[in-house]
Scaffold this active site. Structure first.
Site, PDB file in Angstrom:
ATOM      1  N   ASN A   9       0.941  -1.245   0.143  1.00 55.24           N
ATOM      2  CA  ASN A   9       0.190   0.038   0.078  1.00 55.24           C
ATOM      3  C   ASN A   9       0.928   1.322   0.022  1.00 55.24           C
ATOM      4  O   ASN A   9       0.784   2.262  -0.717  1.00 55.24           O
ATOM      5  CB  ASN A   9      -1.003  -0.125   1.264  1.00 55.24           C
ATOM      6  CG  ASN A   9      -2.244  -0.798   0.783  1.00 55.24           C
ATOM      7  OD1 ASN A   9      -3.121  -0.534   0.223  1.00 55.24           O
ATOM      8  ND2 ASN A   9      -2.213  -2.039   1.510  1.00 55.24           N
ATOM      9  N   ARG A  15       0.309  -2.721  14.741  1.00 59.01           N
ATOM     10  CA  ARG A  15       0.347  -2.067  16.408  1.00 59.01           C
ATOM     11  C   ARG A  15      -0.851  -1.510  16.756  1.00 59.01           C
ATOM     12  O   ARG A  15      -1.367  -0.636  15.750  1.00 59.01           O
ATOM     13  CB  ARG A  15       1.505  -1.031  16.621  1.00 59.01           C
ATOM     14  CG  ARG A  15       2.952  -1.662  15.976  1.00 59.01           C
ATOM     15  CD  ARG A  15       3.489  -2.593  16.939  1.00 59.01           C
ATOM     16  NE  ARG A  15       3.512  -2.172  18.454  1.00 59.01           N
ATOM     17  CZ  ARG A  15       3.648  -2.732  19.463  1.00 59.01           C
ATOM     18  NH1 ARG A  15       3.548  -4.268  19.403  1.00 59.01           N
ATOM     19  NH2 ARG A  15       3.505  -2.311  20.803  1.00 59.01           N
ATOM     20  N   ILE A  16      -1.404  -1.673  17.914  1.00 56.34           N
ATOM     21  CA  ILE A  16      -2.466  -1.177  18.699  1.00 56.34           C
ATOM     22  C   ILE A  16      -1.855   0.214  19.170  1.00 56.34           C
ATOM     23  O   ILE A  16      -0.584   0.194  19.836  1.00 56.34           O
ATOM     24  CB  ILE A  16      -2.985  -1.754  19.482  1.00 56.34           C
ATOM     25  CG1 ILE A  16      -3.586  -2.993  19.049  1.00 56.34           C
ATOM     26  CG2 ILE A  16      -4.144  -0.841  20.498  1.00 56.34           C
ATOM     27  CD1 ILE A  16      -4.371  -3.932  19.813  1.00 56.34           C
ATOM     28  N   ASN A  76      -5.933   5.049   8.273  1.00 55.58           N
ATOM     29  CA  ASN A  76      -5.763   3.420   8.157  1.00 55.58           C
ATOM     30  C   ASN A  76      -6.446   2.842   7.099  1.00 55.58           C
ATOM     31  O   ASN A  76      -7.616   3.357   6.729  1.00 55.58           O
ATOM     32  CB  ASN A  76      -6.156   2.925   9.545  1.00 55.58           C
ATOM     33  CG  ASN A  76      -5.388   1.540   9.742  1.00 55.58           C
ATOM     34  OD1 ASN A  76      -4.520   1.081   9.366  1.00 55.58           O
ATOM     35  ND2 ASN A  76      -6.399   0.712  10.125  1.00 55.58           N
ATOM     36  N   HIS A 122      -8.007  -0.808   6.510  1.00 63.66           N
ATOM     37  CA  HIS A 122      -8.346  -2.182   7.081  1.00 63.66           C
ATOM     38  C   HIS A 122      -8.923  -3.267   6.037  1.00 63.66           C
ATOM     39  O   HIS A 122      -9.913  -2.702   5.224  1.00 63.66           O
ATOM     40  CB  HIS A 122      -9.453  -2.044   8.224  1.00 63.66           C
ATOM     41  CG  HIS A 122      -9.603  -2.963   9.120  1.00 63.66           C
ATOM     42  ND1 HIS A 122      -8.824  -3.618   9.778  1.00 63.66           N
ATOM     43  CD2 HIS A 122     -10.812  -3.692   8.915  1.00 63.66           C
ATOM     44  CE1 HIS A 122      -9.473  -4.656  10.578  1.00 63.66           C
ATOM     45  NE2 HIS A 122     -10.666  -4.895  10.211  1.00 63.66           N
ATOM     46  N   GLU A 177     -10.281   3.973  19.388  1.00 64.25           N
ATOM     47  CA  GLU A 177     -11.196   2.651  19.429  1.00 64.25           C
ATOM     48  C   GLU A 177     -10.611   1.958  18.188  1.00 64.25           C
ATOM     49  O   GLU A 177     -10.937   2.346  16.958  1.00 64.25           O
ATOM     50  CB  GLU A 177     -12.781   2.849  19.520  1.00 64.25           C
ATOM     51  CG  GLU A 177     -13.221   1.385  19.728  1.00 64.25           C
ATOM     52  CD  GLU A 177     -14.799   1.735  19.737  1.00 64.25           C
ATOM     53  OE1 GLU A 177     -15.620   0.616  19.947  1.00 64.25           O
ATOM     54  OE2 GLU A 177     -15.375   2.817  19.892  1.00 64.25           O
ATOM     55  N   GLN A 200      -7.794  -3.707  -4.714  1.00 64.69           N
ATOM     56  CA  GLN A 200      -8.479  -2.795  -4.295  1.00 64.69           C
ATOM     57  C   GLN A 200      -7.891  -1.785  -3.251  1.00 64.69           C
ATOM     58  O   GLN A 200      -8.080  -0.531  -3.481  1.00 64.69           O
ATOM     59  CB  GLN A 200     -10.015  -3.215  -3.820  1.00 64.69           C
ATOM     60  CG  GLN A 200     -10.711  -4.105  -4.730  1.00 64.69           C
ATOM     61  CD  GLN A 200     -10.879  -3.235  -6.078  1.00 64.69           C
ATOM     62  OE1 GLN A 200     -11.407  -2.244  -6.109  1.00 64.69           O
ATOM     63  NE2 GLN A 200     -10.604  -4.097  -7.201  1.00 64.69           N
ATOM     64  N   GLU A 201      -7.417  -2.105  -2.474  1.00 67.50           N
ATOM     65  CA  GLU A 201      -6.585  -1.495  -1.503  1.00 67.50           C
ATOM     66  C   GLU A 201      -5.701  -0.508  -2.128  1.00 67.50           C
ATOM     67  O   GLU A 201      -5.767   0.735  -1.988  1.00 67.50           O
ATOM     68  CB  GLU A 201      -6.024  -2.180  -0.554  1.00 67.50           C
ATOM     69  CG  GLU A 201      -6.692  -2.901   0.589  1.00 67.50           C
ATOM     70  CD  GLU A 201      -5.671  -3.655   1.709  1.00 67.50           C
ATOM     71  OE1 GLU A 201      -4.812  -3.191   2.046  1.00 67.50           O
ATOM     72  OE2 GLU A 201      -6.056  -4.793   2.131  1.00 67.50           O
TER      73      GLU A 201
HETATM   74  C1  GAR Z   1      -3.109  -4.806   4.046  1.00 71.25           C
HETATM   75  O1  GAR Z   1      -4.138  -5.971   3.660  1.00 71.25           O
HETATM   76  C2  GAR Z   1      -3.964  -3.928   5.205  1.00 71.25           C
HETATM   77  O2  GAR Z   1      -5.365  -3.735   4.918  1.00 71.25           O
HETATM   78  C3  GAR Z   1      -3.812  -4.967   6.361  1.00 71.25           C
HETATM   79  O3  GAR Z   1      -2.472  -5.439   6.254  1.00 71.25           O
HETATM   80  C4  GAR Z   1      -2.053  -5.408   4.765  1.00 71.25           C
HETATM   81  C5  GAR Z   1      -0.823  -4.652   4.566  1.00 71.25           C
HETATM   82  O4  GAR Z   1      -0.385  -4.934   3.448  1.00 71.25           O
HETATM   83  N1  GAR Z   1      -3.766  -3.893   7.484  1.00 71.25           N
HETATM   84  C6  GAR Z   1      -4.350  -4.675   8.720  1.00 71.25           C
HETATM   85  O5  GAR Z   1      -4.645  -5.590   8.659  1.00 71.25           O
HETATM   86  C7  GAR Z   1      -4.492  -3.198   9.747  1.00 71.25           C
HETATM   87  N2  GAR Z   1      -5.200  -3.887  10.852  1.00 71.25           N
HETATM   88  P1  GAR Z   1       1.040  -4.004   2.543  1.00 71.25           P
HETATM   89  O6  GAR Z   1       2.070  -4.151   3.892  1.00 71.25           O
HETATM   90  O7  GAR Z   1       1.282  -4.952   1.600  1.00 71.25           O
HETATM   91  O8  GAR Z   1       0.261  -2.842   2.375  1.00 71.25           O
END
Ligand code: GAR
Length: 203
Positions: free
Chosen positions: A18, A99-100, A115, A117, A151, A181-182
């Site tokens: 991403n 990380r939280i 973010n 998700h 939250e 899609q991300e």
């Molecule tokens: C992505 O799918 C993102 O949505 C997810 O981690 C992946 C990172 O991929 N994020 C989470 O789960 C956050 N809670 P990337 O390192 O190739 O961008």
């Protein structure tokens, strides 16, 4: 617009695809000229995060802050804030940053922290989202870009994309479909926010 005055800091923990999609869109859509914006730094909590190599090759400043070296979340987040604030960011972009975050961190970046998700929020907050969608018999899954609040995986939804869950899907095949899609919606959202920031400054 001359000069760069809107820095973006991206936080990653892993492959950073991403982050790479955002960096490539910044170049292709001329964010520097359009908004005075650039990806100023990529910070990871894992030294082995693959995305660091890509960022380095692009001439972007990188930093590693190993959370295991800190006594607690507050201490880690305090140091992370120091590393981020060196770049005085207009936007802090969490891109697979696993990380939280403490309420103090979230508060510090209120309005600047987003973010992505891997689910259609508010469904499936937390981990293993794709497997849980398959287990529930969902016919559609998806991805969400949202503002970050104290939250976990809540906060205003900025963009979403839907993908079908196909017969025989595994968490891996569904994740791969969602990831494509991300890579579309995350850069698009960052670009929209940069436009909003630019027009609010012009006033
Ligand atoms: C992505 O799918 C993102 O949505 C997810 O981690 C992946 C990172 O991929 N994020 C989470 O789960 C956050 N809670 P990337 O390192 O190739 O961008």
């Amino acid at each position: 617009m001359s000069g760069v005055n809107k820095n973006i800091v991206i936080l990653i923990s892993g492959s950073g695809s991403n982050m790479a999609a955002i960096v490539k869109t910044a170049q292709k859509h001329h964010w520097r000229e359009q908004f005075g914006a650039r990806v100023a730094a990529v910070i990871s909590n894992k030294a082995q995060a693959k995305g660091l190599e890509f960022a380095h090759e692009q001439g972007i400043a990188t930093a590693v802050l190993d959370h295991k070296a800190f006594a607690n979340r507050e201490a880690f987040d305090a140091e992370l804030m120091t590393a981020i604030d060196r770049h005085a960011p207009a936007l802090v972009v969490l891109a697979g940053f696993m990380r939280i975050l403490t309420p103090g961190f979230v508060q510090h970046y209120a309005g600047r922290l987003i973010n992505i998700h891997p689910s259609l929020l508010p469904a499936f907050t937390g981990l293993n989202t794709h497997q849980r969608a398959i287990d529930m018999g969902c016919k559609f899954a998806g991805v969400t870009v949202h503002r970050v609040t104290a939250e976990l995986d809540h906060g205003d939804i900025l963009d979403q994309a839907v993908v079908p869950v196909l017969p025989g899907d595994t968490a891996q095949t569904l994740a791969a479909r969602a990831l494509t899609q991300e890579h579309i919606i995350y850069p698009r959202t960052v670009e929209r926010l940069l436009g909003e920031i630019a027009s609010s400054i012009k006033g």
